[in-house]
Design an enzyme around this catalytic site. Structure first.
Site, PDB file in Angstrom:
ATOM      1  N   GLU A  89       0.761  -1.120   0.074  1.00  0.00           N
ATOM      2  CA  GLU A  89       0.201  -0.056  -0.151  1.00  0.00           C
ATOM      3  C   GLU A  89       0.969   1.243   0.152  1.00  0.00           C
ATOM      4  O   GLU A  89       0.513   2.134   0.686  1.00  0.00           O
ATOM      5  CB  GLU A  89      -0.872   0.033   1.235  1.00  0.00           C
ATOM      6  CG  GLU A  89      -2.160  -0.775   0.924  1.00  0.00           C
ATOM      7  CD  GLU A  89      -3.296  -0.738   2.059  1.00  0.00           C
ATOM      8  OE1 GLU A  89      -3.335   0.366   2.352  1.00  0.00           O
ATOM      9  OE2 GLU A  89      -4.010  -1.723   2.151  1.00  0.00           O
ATOM     10  N   GLY A  90       2.013   1.050  -0.976  1.00  0.00           N
ATOM     11  CA  GLY A  90       2.923   2.397  -0.814  1.00  0.00           C
ATOM     12  C   GLY A  90       4.210   2.175  -0.105  1.00  0.00           C
ATOM     13  O   GLY A  90       3.926   2.151   1.205  1.00  0.00           O
TER      14      GLY A  90
END
Length: 824
Positions: free
Chosen positions: A501-502
């Site tokens: 998620e990043g």
């Protein structure tokens, strides 16, 4: 002195006006009054006249719009327009997608603490609490993490069935569609508790309730899509995944090579307009077991079947697993955590326009949809997972450090171990507060773009530190895998949360300050919008208001930064009680410093700032720690300001302040324009750096809280699965702590008697018998010592295996291969 007095009066009154952010007109009036007072008190008339002329030369043009706008604002707008970095469409969408909450106050340089204090205390609904006490508690009890991660490499069938039956996949789905309709806070609490037992179970439940088909359908789906898919997602008939990340562009949706061509095709026996997809995705959680694939791709219409535009843009679609051309099923193997994750590949996969999320009306709006929903998902799953792991790690490590003895002393009494325990306690307390704050922001209806990145980055980073320290304290107990090991899989899984998620490196250096500097700043976005206004005259007026508001804002923050630095932030209005008021004052100081540093960096570097990732990362650290300290103070206030929690609060706060000063020091020492860096240092640190990391006395108090039953420890344990059981060795060890503490005086008495006596045996059981016979201990005390021995053995024991048990079944040699090896 009479010559200096008028100028000194202007300086002092101007600084006071700037500190309190008075408007220009009353500030000028006060300064004029000060000059009159100086003259009446005997100041030099000539000096007073010179000071008055200087005041008039500056004030009159600024106070008269007819003079200010054509002579000052218009030329500055022309310059600003030239140096303003162009915003890409993707950057514009990202900036407009989020909302601004408390982080905006932190960027103001003068936080209004009433905004934070008036936020309601996060509270679960009755049905959410009942779900935690019932189905979640039962799922935790059923979970055998060793079986999941080693034997099955998957959840066993009875867990899959239980999860689906009890609608764990439908927590965020509204009740009218058959889901549980939980708030973000309820979602957070469930994931946190599951993560305290198994990261595989928490991720399996978390992903369908994070970014994915359900979240996107709830916000953008057509009514027909909602009516069909949401009930099926809620009860587990459909298992979802979402395909964003690919080999060539990672999670950068704006650069993905996956494409869909608008064309005619067959769907359910009819000839319809749709999209023929070609895609290659990887790292997709739940993909191997998914029945419904959410997909991000770039949509093209070369035949102009939908309009005049060929490149329609990023679009999101729903692809059923059985659709021809879809290749899915093999698995990745993520650091032995064994949650379902794998690639999704498609070649000429046809779906109709009705399978686009939101239908044809939302074609090309996928980036906006992703950005808006990412901030929600990023606020919940990973921070909650880190919170559950950290809280459980803290309480079990404290218990282990009390029970495990070396040289006749609990290992937690050694100062080296105590340092690690203090970090564990402080970080777990901080993670818990930050994760709950992020979930509460979503529950209030915010789209917390900046807080979500702060929570994701710092919760997972601190979570990694907690498990690292816990492994060090446990030593051999932590590194020997088996059913008794409750840390090894967390250790292996910790980099996963850092990556997904990043990736955290990019999150810190590009996103936190990169978004916050524009989205949260009270004037920058207004200036940018005014400069881009098609109505030139209206834009000029808007720019004038924003520009001079910004100038006053910058001057105020420079004054406030210097004053707070000079006085050590010992003065000024602040909320809190006698214990915490000093903490709030320090946050006032660094809020002003952040605003000053941000303004200076944006003014001097302009569009180049986005490429100064080290500077951006350091300023992001300042913003993050301000937000974290605010969350911790709010949590402390919400819980009634318990005195027992003060060591944890103080450790967390001083750690944040030390990190703020470290980040500011690095930013100033490496500021791209060196003379400006020196000037800023004089404003920010007029007396040098003062913040220190938590000291030994405070660390001793924080560590001690983990090793003895007390209310602060109990509060830290709220929300994790502590029920003792066959599959929960951490819960068993935690349950031993009160009995171990109660038995320690008896143990010391017995060992002292043994040391001073001549024993006829070396066997422990026989020694106990002799102790009773000789009157060293009573029969009841012997039973306590026997129980202590059993608890200690269970605490320190590790597992061992036959060699065959550790060999992967899929790679075991056949009898023929064994014979061939033996013959060779």
């Amino acid at each position: 002195m009479s010559l200096v007095a008028p100028f000194l009066a202007l300086l002092v009154i101007g600084a006071i006006a700037a500190y309190h952010r008075l408007r220009l007109a009353p500030a000028v009036a006060l300064m004029a009054s000060a000059l009159v007072a100086a003259w009446l008190l005997g100041a030099s008339p000539v000096a007073t006249i010179v000071a008055a002329v200087l005041l008039a030369l500056v004030a009159v043009p600024l106070l008269v719009p007819a003079v200010r706008i054509p002579l000052i604002t218009r030329p500055l707008l022309a310059v600003y327009t030239k140096i303003l970095p162009p915003l890409s469409e993707t950057e514009r969408v990202a900036l407009e997608a989020g909302t601004v909450g408390w982080e905006g106050q932190l960027f103001s340089g003068k936080p209004d603490w009433r905004v934070l204090m008036n936020q309601p205390k996060p509270t679960l609904r009755e049905d959410e609490q009942a779900f935690l006490d019932g189905p979640v508690e039962e799922l935790c009890r059923m979970t055998n993490d060793w079986e999941i991660t080693h034997t099955e490499a998957d959840l066993p069938p009875h867990l899959w069935e239980y999860i689906k039956k009890n609608k764990f996949f439908g927590m965020i789905v509204p009740k009218e569609y058959g889901g549980l309709g939980f708030t973000a806070l309820g979602n957070h609490k469930v994931i946190q508790k599951l993560a305290s037992v198994s990261s595989v179970v928490s991720s399996t439940v978390g992903v369908p309730n994070s970014l994915g088909p359900a979240e996107l359908l709830m916000h953008y789906g057509t009514q027909e899509q909602k009516d069909y898919y949401l009930p099926r997602l809620a009860d587990g008939r459909e298992v979802p995944c979402f395909g964003l990340t690919g080999p060539w562009a990672g999670s950068d949706a704006t650069s993905i090579p996956d494409f869909g061509i608008v064309t005619m095709g067959d769907w359910n026996g009819a000839r319809v307009v749709g999209v023929k997809l070609t895609f290659d995705k990887r790292y997709i959680t739940l993909a191997p077991v998914a029945t419904l694939i959410g997909l991000a791709f770039r949509m093209y219409d070369p035949e102009r079947l939908l309009g005049d535009k060929e490149d329609i843009g990023i679009t999101l679609g729903l692809v059923p697993r059985e659709t021809p051309g879809v290749d899915i099923g093999r698995r990745h193997f993520p650091l032995n955590s064994t949650f379902q994750n794998g690639p999704v590949i498609g070649r000429e996969v046809f779906i109709p326009l009705s399978q686009l999320i939101g239908g044809e009306a939302f074609a090309g709006k996928g980036w906006q949809m992703l950005v808006e929903c990412l901030s929600i998902g990023r606020s919940i799953t990973l921070p909650s997972t880190a919170s559950g792991g950290a809280k459980m790690g803290a309480i079990v490590t404290g218990a282990y450090a009390r029970i495990r003895k070396q040289f006749g002393l609990s290992i937690g009494r050694f100062e080296g171990v105590e340092e690690a325990l203090a970090r564990i306690a402080g970080n777990a307390y901080t993670i818990s507060a930050l994760a709950e704050a992020a979930a509460a922001a979503v529950a209030r209806g915010e789209l917390p773009a900046v807080p979500s990145t702060i929570a994701k980055y710092h919760c997972t980073e601190m979570g990694r530190e907690v498990i690292k320290d816990a492994m060090d304290v446990h030593g051999g107990k932590g590194i020997i895998l088996g059913p008794r090991n409750y840390l090894g899989r967390q250790w292996q899984a910790s980099p996963i949360s850092i990556t997904v998620e990043g990736a955290n490196i990019m999150t810190r250096t590009l996103m936190i300050f990169g978004q916050g500097a524009i989205l949260c700043h009270p004037w920058v976005l207004k200036e940018m919008k005014a400069a881009g206004n098609a109505d030139r005259e209206q834009g000029l007026r808007d720019f004038d208001a924003a520009l001079f508001g910004h100038i006053g804002f910058a001057i105020s923050n420079a004054v406030r930064s210097f004053w707070f630095g000079l006085t050590g932030a010992r003065f000024g209005a602040a909320p809190g009680d006698a214990y915490t008021r000093r903490f709030y004052r320090k946050l006032n100081r660094y809020s002003a410093v952040l605003a000053l540093m941000a303004d200076t960096s944006m003014l001097l570097l302009g569009g180049k700032l986005k490429f100064k990732e080290s500077l951006s990362g350091r300023l992001g650290d300042v913003l993050s720690q301000l937000y974290i300290a605010s969350a911790v103070l709010k949590r402390y206030d919400d819980e009634g300001r318990p005195q027992a929690d003060q060591p944890l609060l103080a450790w967390s706060f001083h750690d944040s302040m030390h990190k703020i000063e470290t980040a500011l020091s690095a930013a100033l020492r490496n500021f791209p324009v060196r003379p400006v860096g020196w000037l800023l240092w004089a404003l920010v640190f007029p007396l040098g750096r003062r913040a220190e990391a938590p000291g030994d006395r405070l660390s001793h108090r924080a560590a001690s809280l983990l090793m003895v039953p007390n209310e602060a420890r109990d509060r830290l344990a709220v929300g994790v699965f502590t029920t003792p059981g066959e599959f929960n060795p951490a819960g068993r060890i935690n349950s031993y702590l009160p009995k171990v503490v109660a038995a320690e005086p008896i143990e010391r008495k017995f060992l002292k008697a043994v040391k001073n006596s001549r024993l006829r045996t070396l066997d422990y059981a026989a020694q106990l018998e002799e102790g009773v016979r000789e009157g060293w201990i009573t029969a009841d005390e012997r039973r306590q010592l026997e129980e202590l021995r059993e608890m200690t053995i269970d605490t320190i024991s590790v597992d061992d295996f036959d060699a065959e048990q550790l060999r992967a079944t899929a790679y075991r040699p056949t009898p023929e291969q064994v014979a061939a090896r033996e013959a060779a």
